[in-house]
Design a protein around this motif. Structure first.
Motif, PDB file in Angstrom:
ATOM      1  N   GLN A 123      31.262  23.687  24.554  1.00  0.00           N
ATOM      2  CA  GLN A 123      31.599  23.238  25.905  1.00  0.00           C
ATOM      3  C   GLN A 123      31.952  21.760  25.869  1.00  0.00           C
ATOM      4  O   GLN A 123      31.208  20.956  25.332  1.00  0.00           O
ATOM      5  CB  GLN A 123      30.434  23.471  26.862  1.00  0.00           C
ATOM      6  CG  GLN A 123      30.109  24.952  27.026  1.00  0.00           C
ATOM      7  CD  GLN A 123      29.179  25.215  28.185  1.00  0.00           C
ATOM      8  OE1 GLN A 123      29.334  24.614  29.250  1.00  0.00           O
ATOM      9  NE2 GLN A 123      28.215  26.097  27.996  1.00  0.00           N
ATOM     10  N   TYR A 165      24.820  37.895  25.924  1.00  0.00           N
ATOM     11  CA  TYR A 165      24.855  36.474  26.280  1.00  0.00           C
ATOM     12  C   TYR A 165      25.897  36.244  27.367  1.00  0.00           C
ATOM     13  O   TYR A 165      25.632  35.566  28.369  1.00  0.00           O
ATOM     14  CB  TYR A 165      25.177  35.619  25.047  1.00  0.00           C
ATOM     15  CG  TYR A 165      25.594  34.204  25.378  1.00  0.00           C
ATOM     16  CD1 TYR A 165      24.648  33.218  25.642  1.00  0.00           C
ATOM     17  CD2 TYR A 165      26.950  33.859  25.441  1.00  0.00           C
ATOM     18  CE1 TYR A 165      25.034  31.926  25.963  1.00  0.00           C
ATOM     19  CE2 TYR A 165      27.335  32.561  25.764  1.00  0.00           C
ATOM     20  CZ  TYR A 165      26.371  31.605  26.029  1.00  0.00           C
ATOM     21  OH  TYR A 165      26.765  30.334  26.347  1.00  0.00           O
ATOM     22  N   GLU A 212      25.144  34.706  30.978  1.00  0.00           N
ATOM     23  CA  GLU A 212      25.586  33.345  31.256  1.00  0.00           C
ATOM     24  C   GLU A 212      26.891  33.252  32.053  1.00  0.00           C
ATOM     25  O   GLU A 212      27.065  32.334  32.847  1.00  0.00           O
ATOM     26  CB  GLU A 212      25.744  32.564  29.943  1.00  0.00           C
ATOM     27  CG  GLU A 212      24.444  32.358  29.214  1.00  0.00           C
ATOM     28  CD  GLU A 212      23.421  31.581  30.030  1.00  0.00           C
ATOM     29  OE1 GLU A 212      23.797  30.595  30.698  1.00  0.00           O
ATOM     30  OE2 GLU A 212      22.243  31.971  30.007  1.00  0.00           O
ATOM     31  N   LYS A 267      34.972  29.980  23.045  1.00  0.00           N
ATOM     32  CA  LYS A 267      34.145  30.885  22.253  1.00  0.00           C
ATOM     33  C   LYS A 267      34.854  31.033  20.905  1.00  0.00           C
ATOM     34  O   LYS A 267      35.755  31.849  20.746  1.00  0.00           O
ATOM     35  CB  LYS A 267      34.005  32.238  22.955  1.00  0.00           C
ATOM     36  CG  LYS A 267      33.389  32.139  24.337  1.00  0.00           C
ATOM     37  CD  LYS A 267      33.525  33.436  25.111  1.00  0.00           C
ATOM     38  CE  LYS A 267      34.958  33.543  25.589  1.00  0.00           C
ATOM     39  NZ  LYS A 267      35.245  34.744  26.367  1.00  0.00           N
ATOM     40  N   ASP A 305      27.952  20.682  24.831  1.00  0.00           N
ATOM     41  CA  ASP A 305      27.034  21.733  24.387  1.00  0.00           C
ATOM     42  C   ASP A 305      27.694  22.541  23.277  1.00  0.00           C
ATOM     43  O   ASP A 305      28.900  22.797  23.324  1.00  0.00           O
ATOM     44  CB  ASP A 305      26.662  22.663  25.548  1.00  0.00           C
ATOM     45  CG  ASP A 305      25.550  23.623  25.166  1.00  0.00           C
ATOM     46  OD1 ASP A 305      24.460  23.152  24.805  1.00  0.00           O
ATOM     47  OD2 ASP A 305      25.780  24.855  25.212  1.00  0.00           O
ATOM     48  N   ALA A 306      26.898  22.932  22.300  1.00  0.00           N
ATOM     49  CA  ALA A 306      27.344  23.816  21.227  1.00  0.00           C
ATOM     50  C   ALA A 306      26.243  24.838  21.007  1.00  0.00           C
ATOM     51  O   ALA A 306      25.124  24.475  20.648  1.00  0.00           O
ATOM     52  CB  ALA A 306      27.613  23.028  19.956  1.00  0.00           C
ATOM     53  N   THR A 307      26.568  26.098  21.272  1.00  0.00           N
ATOM     54  CA  THR A 307      25.565  27.159  21.193  1.00  0.00           C
ATOM     55  C   THR A 307      26.020  28.235  20.221  1.00  0.00           C
ATOM     56  O   THR A 307      26.956  28.990  20.517  1.00  0.00           O
ATOM     57  CB  THR A 307      25.336  27.783  22.591  1.00  0.00           C
ATOM     58  OG1 THR A 307      25.052  26.741  23.526  1.00  0.00           O
ATOM     59  CG2 THR A 307      24.191  28.778  22.561  1.00  0.00           C
ATOM     60  N   PRO A 308      25.376  28.332  19.040  1.00  0.00           N
ATOM     61  CA  PRO A 308      25.721  29.415  18.116  1.00  0.00           C
ATOM     62  C   PRO A 308      25.221  30.745  18.666  1.00  0.00           C
ATOM     63  O   PRO A 308      24.165  30.813  19.306  1.00  0.00           O
ATOM     64  CB  PRO A 308      25.001  29.037  16.825  1.00  0.00           C
ATOM     65  CG  PRO A 308      23.936  28.068  17.220  1.00  0.00           C
ATOM     66  CD  PRO A 308      24.347  27.450  18.512  1.00  0.00           C
ATOM     67  N   GLN A 309      25.988  31.794  18.417  1.00  0.00           N
ATOM     68  CA  GLN A 309      25.668  33.123  18.929  1.00  0.00           C
ATOM     69  C   GLN A 309      25.632  34.147  17.803  1.00  0.00           C
ATOM     70  O   GLN A 309      26.103  33.885  16.691  1.00  0.00           O
ATOM     71  CB  GLN A 309      26.709  33.549  19.971  1.00  0.00           C
ATOM     72  CG  GLN A 309      26.718  32.714  21.216  1.00  0.00           C
ATOM     73  CD  GLN A 309      25.435  32.877  22.010  1.00  0.00           C
ATOM     74  OE1 GLN A 309      24.875  33.959  22.107  1.00  0.00           O
ATOM     75  NE2 GLN A 309      24.960  31.790  22.573  1.00  0.00           N
ATOM     76  N   ALA A 369      30.571  30.619  18.054  1.00  0.00           N
ATOM     77  CA  ALA A 369      30.001  29.377  18.565  1.00  0.00           C
ATOM     78  C   ALA A 369      30.637  29.092  19.917  1.00  0.00           C
ATOM     79  O   ALA A 369      31.862  29.103  20.042  1.00  0.00           O
ATOM     80  CB  ALA A 369      30.266  28.218  17.607  1.00  0.00           C
ATOM     81  N   VAL A 370      29.802  28.891  20.932  1.00  0.00           N
ATOM     82  CA  VAL A 370      30.302  28.560  22.264  1.00  0.00           C
ATOM     83  C   VAL A 370      30.251  27.043  22.388  1.00  0.00           C
ATOM     84  O   VAL A 370      29.178  26.448  22.417  1.00  0.00           O
ATOM     85  CB  VAL A 370      29.475  29.252  23.372  1.00  0.00           C
ATOM     86  CG1 VAL A 370      30.027  28.869  24.746  1.00  0.00           C
ATOM     87  CG2 VAL A 370      29.481  30.763  23.177  1.00  0.00           C
TER      88      VAL A 370
END
Length: 189
Positions: free
Chosen positions: A186, A35, A39, A148, A174-178, A183-184
């Motif tokens: 922003q 990721y 990104e 992160k 933005d919240a993006t689980p990985q 969790a990323v």
């Protein structure tokens, strides 16, 4: 005008490094590394870019990185004068002196003044790589915060920000689980 983005890994309890400055608590999942390579390829150091197949991938978000000496020193200890030769690098230190690498500029002066001048230039964004003391000094200049958040608690270490009590509000954009539980998150000012 360019933006300053504090892009950093943190524990759940808000630390970016252990008390001794090490990053051992941050063991990225291989899928999370993919990721990051897709990104934010420019945030991966030179020794990781080849193995991840991104040695020639152009920068997406940043063309400049700023950091404190404590963030810069681990690369030097590993034999690298420049962990990010694909970026213009500014290391803030009153004790470091000259570095024999054209991609690294050592700045003994005020980080805020330097960042304000960098923001006036054309180009991609500016990445604040670390550490907590420098982030505290540059807090008024940070436009975007990308954390992160790693699923680990360490109890003490280098905090995300080191400065006097000064509440600042951020908007989550933005919240993006990985993979691996990271969790990323922003935020924008």
């Amino acid at each position: 005008m360019r933006e300053l983005t504090y892009y950093v890994a943190s524990t759940l309890d808000g630390f970016i490094a252990a008390p001794d400055g090490s990053f051992d608590a941050f063991a990225p999942d291989p899928q999370f590394l993919q990721y990051m390579a897709a990104e934010f390829p420019e945030t991966l150091p030179v020794h990781a870019r080849g193995p991840l197949g991104i040695a020639e991938v152009p920068n997406k978000h940043f063309d400049t990185v700023v950091m404190g000496r404590k963030t810069y020193d681990p690369a030097v200890e590993a034999g690298l004068t420049s962990a990010y030769p694909h970026l213009r690098q500014y290391v803030f230190s009153r004790t470091l002196g000259h570095v024999d690498d054209a991609s690294v500029t050592v700045v003994a002066g005020n980080p805020v003044d330097t960042v304000r001048e960098l923001k006036k230039e054309n180009g991609l964004g500016i990445w604040l790589c670390g550490g907590g003391e420098l982030a505290g000094q540059l807090a008024p200049e940070i436009d975007r915060l990308i954390v992160k958040v790693n699923p680990v608690v360490i109890g003490s270490g280098t905090p995300l920000f080191t400065h006097d009590y000064q509440p600042r509000s951020w908007s989550l954009v933005d919240a993006t689980p990985q993979a691996g539980g990271v969790a990323v998150l922003q935020y924008e000012r």
